[in-house]
Design a protein around this motif. Structure first.
Motif, PDB file in Angstrom:
ATOM      1  N   GLN A   1       6.007  17.265  23.588  1.00  0.00           N
ATOM      2  CA  GLN A   1       5.883  16.647  22.258  1.00  0.00           C
ATOM      3  C   GLN A   1       6.986  15.634  21.970  1.00  0.00           C
ATOM      4  OE1 GLN A   1       3.211  17.038  20.558  1.00  0.00           O
ATOM      5  NE2 GLN A   1       2.349  18.673  21.831  1.00  0.00           N
ATOM      6  N   PRO A   2       6.689  14.664  21.090  1.00  0.00           N
ATOM      7  CA  PRO A   2       7.682  13.652  20.724  1.00  0.00           C
ATOM      8  C   PRO A   2       8.469  14.049  19.471  1.00  0.00           C
ATOM      9  CG  PRO A   2       5.579  13.013  19.807  1.00  0.00           C
ATOM     10  CD  PRO A   2       5.380  14.393  20.430  1.00  0.00           C
ATOM     11  N   TRP A   3       9.448  13.235  19.148  1.00  0.00           N
ATOM     12  CA  TRP A   3      10.404  13.539  18.078  1.00  0.00           C
ATOM     13  C   TRP A   3       9.935  13.078  16.709  1.00  0.00           C
ATOM     14  CZ3 TRP A   3      10.939   8.829  16.058  1.00  0.00           C
ATOM     15  CH2 TRP A   3      10.687   7.747  16.914  1.00  0.00           C
TER      16      TRP A   3
ATOM     17  N   GLN B   1       4.136  18.012  15.161  1.00  0.00           N
ATOM     18  CA  GLN B   1       3.661  17.819  16.539  1.00  0.00           C
ATOM     19  C   GLN B   1       3.550  19.143  17.290  1.00  0.00           C
ATOM     20  OE1 GLN B   1       2.679  13.964  16.392  1.00  0.00           O
ATOM     21  NE2 GLN B   1       2.370  15.338  18.097  1.00  0.00           N
TER      22      GLN B   1
ATOM     23  N   GLY C   1      12.637  15.050  30.153  1.00  0.00           N
ATOM     24  CA  GLY C   1      11.295  14.600  30.545  1.00  0.00           C
ATOM     25  C   GLY C   1      11.101  14.579  32.055  1.00  0.00           C
TER      26      GLY C   1
ATOM     27  N   GLY D   1       0.203   6.256  22.042  1.00  0.00           N
ATOM     28  CA  GLY D   1       0.553   5.299  21.004  1.00  0.00           C
ATOM     29  C   GLY D   1      -0.647   4.594  20.407  1.00  0.00           C
TER      30      GLY D   1
ATOM     31  N   LEU E   1      -6.349   4.177  18.514  1.00  0.00           N
ATOM     32  CA  LEU E   1      -5.994   5.423  17.826  1.00  0.00           C
ATOM     33  C   LEU E   1      -6.643   5.494  16.432  1.00  0.00           C
ATOM     34  CD1 LEU E   1      -4.497   8.019  18.290  1.00  0.00           C
ATOM     35  CD2 LEU E   1      -2.422   6.981  17.408  1.00  0.00           C
TER      36      LEU E   1
END
Ligand code: NAP
Length: 461
Positions: A129-131, A137, A188, A231, A388
């Protein structure tokens, strides 16, 4: 030195550092998650739901603390952080309330005998997951999958380790058996090795295209189901009948949300007809008034970006756009104060051949396009590799829906920017990824929809 640490973007000071886990620790976490799965898969829906409701309750009780952690770790406005925590709690409740019904046997019509789908969990899942939404998330992947009977190992982004740590504690406090939900403190670069482990049965990643591509290749190599939430460069189409003041307010506030670091932020404003100059003037006036400051100060409207690198990257993108011929209407620079602050920025005259046309800009940068008609707007909206979200803004809702049908994205919102709700699906198409989170769809991604067909031994089939 560990890469896993909180660097407060408001001060650029290191607040807390965590040791990276070694291979032995990683092995033992995966083994524990695998062992927990053998019991969790047989645990009743009722018990699983109790756990998720408890997690939701604790999150609500700790909403101020968790919201503040978002501010400290990645610069989110405190009000936005608290809102994110409440939304996350709602998602846990949604799957607790609906999981059993969604995963009940599904009868299939067949002329001979009886057939149905039985939904069964598949094992340990890796969630990367991203920040940018430290709690939401995690929740999107953990809630449905744990309800379905899988166990989850989380690799959170390296810059939000305290969010990762506290979420694991919340699960423990809620009574989760050891191994049902575990945090991995790894960079990562370790993900491929973990994904290759045969005990990991499925994997989801939310993040950049680069990480997603490498992750999906690895999942493919090891024949594991994966989902990707990547993204976006969402179009925001302003129809000729739109109320321009409302369109400007919605687009500009949407773009400043989370300092522009939202996958579904309205990144490309496409004004149809002759209102582009009015839109630009009003958006500029609104951006000029934005109050920049500490995310913990309730008066602040634009807080820092997540890191110094994030600011440097966005500024580089803006400078490149200008060097390629775009017009910088406002901003474009760092703000002269400590911390990762950037001016609210407006670009126009971006052309297809410029990098800014096709790249995602992850910061407070509004790019405004003027087009002559709806066909041109749709062509422009569909002109990037992303797919998206998007918005169509106009008074005639039927016409707006017609336009929405022509946009190649996973989500289109009429007269608002992203309306996230537990019962609504979230996900994209094209290079924005595949798979869905939230909603009924989110619980079917990592279950085996097993066919069971029943006849008598002497039936013709
Ligand atoms: P990122 O660099 O791709 O990082 C996301 C996660 O992937 C982090 O946990 C990161 O770990 C890990 N990671 C990095 N490189 C990896 C690799 N090669 N293999 C496996 N894992 C890897 O993304 P970001 O720039 O921080 O996040 C912003 C991006 O996420 C934006 O593009 C945004 O639009 C997208 N996003 C999409 C959604 C959605 O639902 N579609 C939602 C939110 C954000 P480390 O931190 O240790 O590097």
């Amino acid at each position: 030195m560990s890469s896993i640490k909180t660097v407060n973007p408001t001060t650029n000071k290191v607040e807390k550092e965590f040791e990276e886990m070694n291979d032995q620790q990683i092995q033992s976490i995966i083994a524990e998650a695998d062992k927990a799965f053998q019991t969790w898969r047989k645990t009743s829906f009722k018990k699983r739901a109790e756990l998720l409701h408890k997690v939701a309750t604790i999150m609500r009780e700790k909403k101020d603390l968790l919201g503040k952690l978002c501010s400290i770790e990645m610069g989110k406005l405190l009000s936005e952080g608290i809102g994110e925590v409440q939304l996350s709690a709602d998602i846990f409740d949604y799957y607790a309330d609906n999981g059993e019904k969604l995963l009940a046997d599904q009868p299939l019509e067949t002329p001979t005998g009886k057939a149905f789908l039985s939904y069964q969990p598949i094992g340990v899942l890796l969630s990367v997951q991203p920040w940018n939404f430290p709690f939401y998330q995690i929740t999107r992947s953990a809630a449905p999958n744990i309800m379905a009977g899988n166990t989850v190992v989380l690799k959170h982004a390296s810059n939000v380790p305290q969010a990762a740590e506290i979420m694991e504690k919340i699960f423990a406090e809620a009574g989760a058996p050891k191994g049902v939900y575990t945090n991995l403190f790894v960079p990562g670069s370790k993900v491929s090795q973990i994904l290759a482990d045969p005990r990991i049965k499925g994997a989801s990643l939310t993040g950049s295209e680069a990480a997603g591509s490498s992750f999906a290749s690895m999942a493919g190599k090891h024949i594991k189901k994966s989902t990707l939430e990547l993204g976006g460069s969402d179009p925001f189409i302003v129809m000729p009948d739109a109320d321009i003041d409302k369109a400007v307010k919605t687009a500009a506030e949407g773009r400043l949300w989370n300092a522009g670091q939202v996958c579904v932020s309205p990144k490309r404003i496409i004004v149809v007809g002759d209102a582009a100059n009015e839109f630009i003037a009003k958006a500029t006036a609104l951006f000029e008034r934005v109050v920049v400051g500490d995310p913990l100060d309730p008066a602040t409207q634009l807080a820092p970006l997540s890191s110094e690198k994030a600011v440097a990257d966005v500024i580089k993108q803006v400078e490149k756009a200008v060097s390629q011929g775009a017009d910088l209407i406002l901003g474009g620079k760092r703000i002269d104060r400590p911390g990762a602050f950037m001016e609210p920025t407006i670009l126009t005259n971006v052309k297809k051949y410029m990098d800014a046309f096709s790249e995602e800009i992850f910061g407070p940068v509004l790019v405004i396009y003027a087009v002559k008609d709806v066909d041109e707007a749709v062509e422009l909206a569909n002109g990037t590799d992303f797919g998206l979200g998007g918005t169509v803004f106009g008074t005639n809702v039927d016409k707006a829906v017609e336009v929405a049908r022509r946009i190649d994205t996973g989500m289109v919102y009429i007269n608002h920017v992203t309306g996230i709700a537990p019962e609504l699906p979230f996900g994209g198409t094209k290079n924005s990824g595949y798979g869905r989170e939230q909603s009924p769809a989110g619980i079917y991604e990592f279950v085996n929809a097993k066919l069971i067909r029943v006849t008598t031994p002497d039936a013709a089939y």
